[in-house]
Design a protein around this motif. Structure first.
Motif, PDB file in Angstrom:
ATOM      1  N   ASN A  91       0.764  -1.140   0.032  1.00 66.86           N
ATOM      2  CA  ASN A  91       0.056   0.030  -0.057  1.00 66.86           C
ATOM      3  C   ASN A  91       1.031   1.203  -0.045  1.00 66.86           C
ATOM      4  OD1 ASN A  91      -3.077  -0.833   0.493  1.00 66.86           O
ATOM      5  ND2 ASN A  91      -1.694  -2.235   1.789  1.00 66.86           N
ATOM      6  N   ILE A  92       2.031   1.098  -0.509  1.00 66.70           N
ATOM      7  CA  ILE A  92       2.787   2.376  -0.576  1.00 66.70           C
ATOM      8  C   ILE A  92       2.474   3.508  -1.130  1.00 66.70           C
ATOM      9  CG2 ILE A  92       4.110   1.762  -2.594  1.00 66.70           C
ATOM     10  CD1 ILE A  92       5.641   3.416   0.513  1.00 66.70           C
ATOM     11  N   TRP A  93       1.264   3.427  -2.140  1.00 65.83           N
ATOM     12  CA  TRP A  93       1.029   4.384  -2.813  1.00 65.83           C
ATOM     13  C   TRP A  93      -0.077   5.326  -1.879  1.00 65.83           C
ATOM     14  CZ3 TRP A  93      -4.247   6.525  -3.605  1.00 65.83           C
ATOM     15  CH2 TRP A  93      -5.124   5.740  -2.993  1.00 65.83           C
ATOM     16  N   LEU A  94      -0.184   4.910  -0.660  1.00 63.83           N
ATOM     17  CA  LEU A  94      -0.881   5.968   0.261  1.00 63.83           C
ATOM     18  C   LEU A  94       0.095   6.959   0.748  1.00 63.83           C
ATOM     19  CD1 LEU A  94      -2.926   3.386   2.591  1.00 63.83           C
ATOM     20  CD2 LEU A  94      -3.707   4.781   0.577  1.00 63.83           C
ATOM     21  N   ASN A  95       1.334   6.712   0.828  1.00 66.49           N
ATOM     22  CA  ASN A  95       2.387   7.487   1.147  1.00 66.49           C
ATOM     23  C   ASN A  95       2.771   8.337   0.020  1.00 66.49           C
ATOM     24  OD1 ASN A  95       2.500   5.937   3.414  1.00 66.49           O
ATOM     25  ND2 ASN A  95       4.734   5.790   3.415  1.00 66.49           N
ATOM     26  N   GLU A  96       3.398   7.748  -1.116  1.00 66.36           N
ATOM     27  CA  GLU A  96       3.808   8.238  -2.176  1.00 66.36           C
ATOM     28  C   GLU A  96       2.840   9.151  -3.112  1.00 66.36           C
ATOM     29  OE1 GLU A  96       6.784   8.849  -1.856  1.00 66.36           O
ATOM     30  OE2 GLU A  96       7.597   7.117  -0.827  1.00 66.36           O
ATOM     31  N   GLY A  97       1.888   8.594  -3.463  1.00 64.46           N
ATOM     32  CA  GLY A  97       0.846   9.090  -3.991  1.00 64.46           C
ATOM     33  C   GLY A  97       0.263  10.468  -3.521  1.00 64.46           C
ATOM     34  N   PHE A  98       0.151  10.657  -2.173  1.00 66.56           N
ATOM     35  CA  PHE A  98      -0.332  11.709  -1.618  1.00 66.56           C
ATOM     36  C   PHE A  98       0.691  12.819  -1.706  1.00 66.56           C
ATOM     37  CE2 PHE A  98      -3.942   9.372  -0.427  1.00 66.56           C
ATOM     38  CZ  PHE A  98      -5.131  10.070  -0.412  1.00 66.56           C
ATOM     39  N   ALA A  99       1.873  12.456  -1.440  1.00 68.57           N
ATOM     40  CA  ALA A  99       2.916  13.313  -1.314  1.00 68.57           C
ATOM     41  C   ALA A  99       3.280  13.797  -2.770  1.00 68.57           C
ATOM     42  CB  ALA A  99       4.470  12.610  -0.859  1.00 68.57           C
ATOM     43  N   THR A 100       3.372  13.058  -3.933  1.00 71.53           N
ATOM     44  CA  THR A 100       3.360  13.531  -5.260  1.00 71.53           C
ATOM     45  C   THR A 100       2.253  14.513  -5.441  1.00 71.53           C
ATOM     46  OG1 THR A 100       4.512  11.562  -5.529  1.00 71.53           O
ATOM     47  CG2 THR A 100       3.788  12.964  -7.478  1.00 71.53           C
ATOM     48  N   PHE A 101       0.989  14.183  -5.144  1.00 69.10           N
ATOM     49  CA  PHE A 101      -0.121  14.959  -5.510  1.00 69.10           C
ATOM     50  C   PHE A 101      -0.054  16.327  -4.818  1.00 69.10           C
ATOM     51  CE2 PHE A 101      -4.022  16.730  -3.369  1.00 69.10           C
ATOM     52  CZ  PHE A 101      -4.803  16.987  -4.540  1.00 69.10           C
ATOM     53  N   SER A 102       0.572  16.274  -3.550  1.00 67.85           N
ATOM     54  CA  SER A 102       0.859  17.388  -2.641  1.00 67.85           C
ATOM     55  C   SER A 102       1.944  18.560  -3.436  1.00 67.85           C
ATOM     56  CB  SER A 102       1.433  17.374  -1.143  1.00 67.85           C
ATOM     57  OG  SER A 102       0.292  16.523  -0.433  1.00 67.85           O
ATOM     58  N   GLU A 103       2.610  18.020  -4.190  1.00 69.75           N
ATOM     59  CA  GLU A 103       3.424  18.899  -5.223  1.00 69.75           C
ATOM     60  C   GLU A 103       2.474  19.779  -5.976  1.00 69.75           C
ATOM     61  OE1 GLU A 103       6.870  17.059  -7.071  1.00 69.75           O
ATOM     62  OE2 GLU A 103       6.665  15.377  -5.704  1.00 69.75           O
ATOM     63  N   SER A 104       1.727  19.111  -6.667  1.00 72.48           N
ATOM     64  CA  SER A 104       0.876  19.849  -7.522  1.00 72.48           C
ATOM     65  C   SER A 104      -0.084  20.760  -6.842  1.00 72.48           C
ATOM     66  CB  SER A 104      -0.139  18.689  -8.372  1.00 72.48           C
ATOM     67  OG  SER A 104       0.699  17.906  -9.358  1.00 72.48           O
ATOM     68  N   LEU A 105      -0.665  20.338  -5.530  1.00 75.16           N
ATOM     69  CA  LEU A 105      -1.228  21.173  -4.620  1.00 75.16           C
ATOM     70  C   LEU A 105      -0.665  22.399  -4.322  1.00 75.16           C
ATOM     71  CD1 LEU A 105      -4.111  21.263  -3.415  1.00 75.16           C
ATOM     72  CD2 LEU A 105      -3.124  20.156  -1.074  1.00 75.16           C
ATOM     73  N   TRP A 106       0.724  22.395  -4.119  1.00 77.18           N
ATOM     74  CA  TRP A 106       1.352  23.577  -3.861  1.00 77.18           C
ATOM     75  C   TRP A 106       1.527  24.365  -5.021  1.00 77.18           C
ATOM     76  CZ3 TRP A 106       3.138  27.053  -0.712  1.00 77.18           C
ATOM     77  CH2 TRP A 106       4.259  27.937  -1.058  1.00 77.18           C
ATOM     78  N   ILE A 107       1.860  23.847  -6.235  1.00 81.36           N
ATOM     79  CA  ILE A 107       1.686  24.615  -7.547  1.00 81.36           C
ATOM     80  C   ILE A 107       0.360  25.229  -7.624  1.00 81.36           C
ATOM     81  CG2 ILE A 107       1.672  24.248 -10.044  1.00 81.36           C
ATOM     82  CD1 ILE A 107       3.753  22.206  -9.620  1.00 81.36           C
ATOM     83  N   GLU A 108      -0.845  24.713  -7.502  1.00 78.92           N
ATOM     84  CA  GLU A 108      -2.078  25.256  -7.392  1.00 78.92           C
ATOM     85  C   GLU A 108      -2.057  26.586  -6.498  1.00 78.92           C
ATOM     86  OE1 GLU A 108      -6.848  24.312  -7.309  1.00 78.92           O
ATOM     87  OE2 GLU A 108      -5.274  22.846  -6.326  1.00 78.92           O
ATOM     88  N   PHE A 109      -1.671  26.470  -5.299  1.00 80.96           N
ATOM     89  CA  PHE A 109      -1.596  27.456  -4.090  1.00 80.96           C
ATOM     90  C   PHE A 109      -0.848  28.730  -4.790  1.00 80.96           C
ATOM     91  CE2 PHE A 109       0.652  29.568  -0.823  1.00 80.96           C
ATOM     92  CZ  PHE A 109      -0.658  30.210  -0.141  1.00 80.96           C
ATOM     93  N   ASN A 110       0.310  28.340  -5.438  1.00 81.48           N
ATOM     94  CA  ASN A 110       1.335  29.377  -5.710  1.00 81.48           C
ATOM     95  C   ASN A 110       1.045  29.940  -6.967  1.00 81.48           C
ATOM     96  OD1 ASN A 110       3.428  30.457  -4.259  1.00 81.48           O
ATOM     97  ND2 ASN A 110       5.201  29.478  -5.917  1.00 81.48           N
ATOM     98  N   GLU A 111       0.672  29.277  -7.870  1.00 86.10           N
ATOM     99  CA  GLU A 111       0.393  29.719  -9.321  1.00 86.10           C
ATOM    100  C   GLU A 111      -0.903  29.533 -10.037  1.00 86.10           C
ATOM    101  OE1 GLU A 111       3.812  27.865 -11.882  1.00 86.10           O
ATOM    102  OE2 GLU A 111       4.731  27.310 -10.080  1.00 86.10           O
ATOM    103  N   GLY A 112      -1.810  28.906  -9.655  1.00 86.12           N
ATOM    104  CA  GLY A 112      -3.210  28.810  -9.750  1.00 86.12           C
ATOM    105  C   GLY A 112      -3.697  27.461 -10.364  1.00 86.12           C
ATOM    106  N   ARG A 113      -5.001  27.416 -10.711  1.00 91.03           N
ATOM    107  CA  ARG A 113      -5.452  26.071 -11.215  1.00 91.03           C
ATOM    108  C   ARG A 113      -4.728  25.514 -12.577  1.00 91.03           C
ATOM    109  NH1 ARG A 113      -8.583  22.065  -8.790  1.00 91.03           N
ATOM    110  NH2 ARG A 113      -9.228  20.799 -10.155  1.00 91.03           N
ATOM    111  N   GLU A 114      -4.539  26.770 -13.504  1.00 96.33           N
ATOM    112  CA  GLU A 114      -4.111  26.220 -14.641  1.00 96.33           C
ATOM    113  C   GLU A 114      -2.708  25.583 -14.693  1.00 96.33           C
ATOM    114  OE1 GLU A 114      -2.861  28.175 -18.885  1.00 96.33           O
ATOM    115  OE2 GLU A 114      -4.372  29.300 -17.640  1.00 96.33           O
TER     116      GLU A 114
END
Length: 287
Positions: free
Chosen positions: A132-155
């Motif tokens: 079930n390693i995706w529960l660690n790495e999938g969410f952490a990798t998604f969070s990279e995009s979440l930071w981009i959304e916060f910093n640069e916008g939805r596009e």
């Protein structure tokens, strides 16, 4: 001590998984930030870096409190708030989410966000096994995009996810790792990281933002999972309880199923006498 040696003792206020313990020793330069999480309270953010790199890294390190605020807002308050967060530079090309102080080989914003997000997904709630390693790495990798959304916008977020999707299409096998005897199977970039992030992104789309982030907060703070371990079925249980939806189809397809749908799209058009058009679209699923 009587023989002029010194004995140091380390105490953690929180449970900790054995693989999240690290000892790093060198002539570090220490640089501190502070995460102000309430009107009256703040938590120290310690950065231990090589003295020759400190000035060049300060700007990168200074974004850490902003990331702490974002993830605290989205996932719930930083899980180790009574202690600290920070980074310890080390001689490796990647990074590792050691609890309360990540080991860092580089300091790009993506990797800083990734390791910080692991404090919630991987450290406070740790995958019970490498299946079930995706529960660690999938969410952490998604969070990279979440930071981009916060910093640069939805596009910019959408562009980031599209890159992950391109890699996820190359993934072989299921997101759930059946062969845990092979390290390359467990930490496969296309599957565990990129596909894991895309599945989290799709769950966000299925649930909608408000429900999705409520699910994540409930998952992180679930009494049976918090400062303990989880498997995919635990996330599904929490997601279904919070959303009121049966999500079995979603988890069966995307975690335990393989491949992805491929579509054929064809269309014809004809112009009417009044200048408008009739368009006929045929959409068929190949795979």
């Amino acid at each position: 001590n009587p023989n002029n040696t010194k004995t140091y003792k380390w105490k953690s206020k929180y449970p900790i998984s054995s693989y999240l313990i690290s000892i790093a020793v060198t002539n570090y330069a220490q640089y501190n930030n502070y995460f102000k999480y309430s009107i009256t309270d703040s938590m120290v953010v310690n950065h231990y870096v090589y003295p020759t790199d400190l000035n060049a890294l300060k700007n990168s390190l200074d974004v850490t409190p902003k990331m702490l605020q974002l993830f605290s807002d989205k996932y719930s308050l930083y899980p180790f708030i009574k202690e600290k967060y920070g980074h310890a530079q080390f001689g490796w090309g990647g990074a590792m989410e050691h609890q309360t102080i990540s080991s860092m080989g580089s300091f790009g914003q993506g990797i800083v966000a990734h390791e910080l997000a692991h404090q919630w997904f991987g450290d406070k709630v740790t995958c019970r096994d490498f299946n079930n390693i995706w529960l660690n790495e999938g969410f952490a990798t998604f969070s990279e995009s979440l930071w981009i959304e916060f910093n640069e916008g939805r596009e910019a977020y959408n562009s980031s996810i599209k890159l992950r999707m391109a890699n996820a299409r190359k993934a072989e096998g299921t997101l759930y790792v059946y062969n845990t005897n092979n390290v390359n199977e467990i930490f496969n970039s296309n599957r565990t990281y990129s596909k894991g992030a895309v599945v989290v992104h799709m769950l966000r789309g299925v649930l909608g933002d408000s429900t999705f982030f409520n699910v994540l907060k409930s998952y992180i703070n679930d009494s049976t999972l918090s400062y303990s371990t989880a498997v995919t079925e635990d996330l599904q249980r929490v997601a279904e309880n919070v959303s009121g939806k049966n999500l079995n189809y979603f988890f069966q397809q995307w975690v335990y199923g393989e491949n992805y749908p491929v579509y054929n799209i064809n269309f014809t058009k004809s112009q009417n006498q009044n200048g408008s058009y009739n368009v006929n679209v045929t959409l068929s699923q190949k795979i």
